[in-house]
Design an enzyme around this catalytic site. Structure first.
Site, mmCIF file in Angstrom:
data_model
loop_
_atom_site.group_PDB
_atom_site.id
_atom_site.type_symbol
_atom_site.label_atom_id
_atom_site.label_comp_id
_atom_site.label_asym_id
_atom_site.label_seq_id
_atom_site.Cartn_x
_atom_site.Cartn_y
_atom_site.Cartn_z
ATOM 1 N N SER A 233 0.831 -1.201 0.000
ATOM 2 C CA SER A 233 0.000 0.000 0.000
ATOM 3 C C SER A 233 0.869 1.256 0.000
ATOM 4 O O SER A 233 1.615 1.497 -0.941
ATOM 5 C CB SER A 233 -0.950 -0.040 1.204
ATOM 6 O OG SER A 233 -1.992 0.888 1.066
ATOM 7 N N ASP A 303 -9.729 -4.831 -5.037
ATOM 8 C CA ASP A 303 -9.238 -3.893 -4.022
ATOM 9 C C ASP A 303 -10.123 -2.652 -4.013
ATOM 10 O O ASP A 303 -10.190 -1.920 -4.996
ATOM 11 C CB ASP A 303 -7.788 -3.508 -4.333
ATOM 12 C CG ASP A 303 -7.108 -2.795 -3.176
ATOM 13 O OD1 ASP A 303 -7.797 -2.083 -2.423
ATOM 14 O OD2 ASP A 303 -5.871 -2.944 -3.033
ATOM 15 N N HIS A 336 -7.515 -5.736 -0.737
ATOM 16 C CA HIS A 336 -6.343 -5.130 -0.114
ATOM 17 C C HIS A 336 -5.837 -6.068 0.985
ATOM 18 O O HIS A 336 -6.597 -6.792 1.601
ATOM 19 C CB HIS A 336 -6.756 -3.782 0.497
ATOM 20 C CG HIS A 336 -5.665 -2.763 0.545
ATOM 21 N ND1 HIS A 336 -5.073 -2.258 -0.590
ATOM 22 C CD2 HIS A 336 -5.065 -2.144 1.594
ATOM 23 C CE1 HIS A 336 -4.163 -1.368 -0.248
ATOM 24 N NE2 HIS A 336 -4.131 -1.274 1.066
#
Length: 367
Positions: A233, A303, A336
């Site tokens: 991320s 995601d 994610h």
């Protein structure tokens, strides 16, 4: 005939990760991420939870309701679809890697029996080493195999957390443990966070750590010529920007002459757009260079925190402007945070990372 609301809510939670949601802003996005990650990346436990709750509902007579029976069938189909999507990951990665061979080896006892990232006994950890002046925010954990000899490649990992939260040794541990078992030096590092720190501070921390590795390579048995930056991320954003600014004195205050170039970058569910101040020079996608190092981009198709379209734009820009290797893989059904457990999906990703870095090192030697 009563409808078992508790059972139905549980089924809805188990089936929820199959959905492809639009972008979900913080903080709601965090809740969505935690739910989907826990179920999607722990398929065995999710299946056991479904089986146990269904058996209990059957024993209590709750499955007499047509609504409950229909919901159970739908939830089972959703779980099956999630598991199937995870099982397709190796073939997706092989296509993304092209002619680069990828191992199909999977640690089944970990994936099926104990998917949590417990450090293997063959790997030692040196905790809270300091690499800079910012106290605990400039501390790292170093992993290496017992008996490591000189010349080990190095992987540095930066955690995600929106640049506002997170800490070392919390993400991508399966990858760090596996590579350390295979003879790498692996580092998981803290860095300064918002709001006390800004974009330049994050990049300085990443580059300071690269400089630290080169300075202390002999002490730890590391090869200073083979350093890979990786991140999850926000950590992927930070890794890419550090790689794109090597040699820039603006981001190397007090260590301007240090070599902060790296051999490759691995982005895992990375945020690849502009930083919070919206300057174009803070975006990896807008900062690609002709000499950008080899980069591997791995992103989940589902995601909802960082849409996969960002990863596609980054890959397209790299392929247009960079002369080095670019690998871009989109993981079917992944949300994610797919790098937290020894899931079937992430085990395949770790195999691909090994193959990608081996290719990047080979090309580096041939230059």
């Amino acid at each position: 005939m009563s409808i078992p609301l508790g059972y139905l809510i549980g089924l809805a939670v188990l089936a929820f990760p199959v959905l492809r949601l639009p972008h979900v802003p913080m903080p709601l996005g965090t809740s969505v991420f935690l739910i989907t990650m826990s179920i999607n990346e722990l398929p065995v436990l999710a299946a056991l939870a479904f089986g146990a709750s269904t058996a209990l509902a059957l024993a209590e007579g709750d499955l007499a309701s047509p609504v409950a029976i229909g919901a159970a069938i739908v939830a089972a189909a959703c779980l099956g679809l999630q598991i199937w999507r995870g099982a397709t990951t190796p073939s997706v990665l092989r296509r993304a890697m092209g002619p680069i061979a990828v191992s199909g080896r999977v640690p089944l006892w970990r994936v099926l029996g104990f998917p949590f990232p417990v450090r293997p006994r063959s790997v030692e950890r040196f905790a809270d080493l300091s690499y800079g002046p910012a106290g605990r925010r400039n501390r790292m954990d170093l992993y290496r195999r017992h008996g490591t000899v000189a010349g080990a490649p190095v992987l540095i990992h930066f955690h995600g957390g929106y640049y506002t939260t997170g800490h070392k040794s919390s993400q991508s541990l399966p990858m760090l443990h596996r590579l350390a078992e295979r003879g790498w030096i692996c580092i998981s590092a803290n860095y300064r966070l918002r709001p006390a720190a800004g974009f330049e501070d994050h990049v300085v921390d990443a580059k300071r750590l690269v400089a630290w590795v080169r300075e202390h390579a002999a002490q730890w048995g590391a090869d200073p010529g083979r350093i890979v930056l990786s991140g999850s991320s926000a950590g992927a954003h930070m890794s890419a920007m550090a790689a794109f600014t090597h040699g820039d004195p603006v981001y190397q205050p007090g260590f301007e002459d240090a070599d902060t170039s790296v051999s490759a970058v691995v982005s895992l569910g990375g945020y690849l757009g502009r930083y919070f101040d919206d300057r174009p020079e803070t975006s990896p996608t807008e900062s690609v260079r002709r000499d950008s190092p080899p980069i591997m981009i791995v992103h989940g198709t589902h995601d909802s925190l960082v849409p996969v379209a960002e990863a596609r734009r980054f890959a397209e820009r790299l392929r247009a402007d960079s002369r080095n290797l670019v690998v871009h893989a989109e993981l079917p059904g992944a949300h994610h945070g797919f790098d937290l457990y020894w899931s079937p999906r992430f085990a395949a990703v770790v195999n691909a990372v090994e193959a990608f870095t081996a290719e990047a090192f080979a090309r580096q030697r041939d230059r």
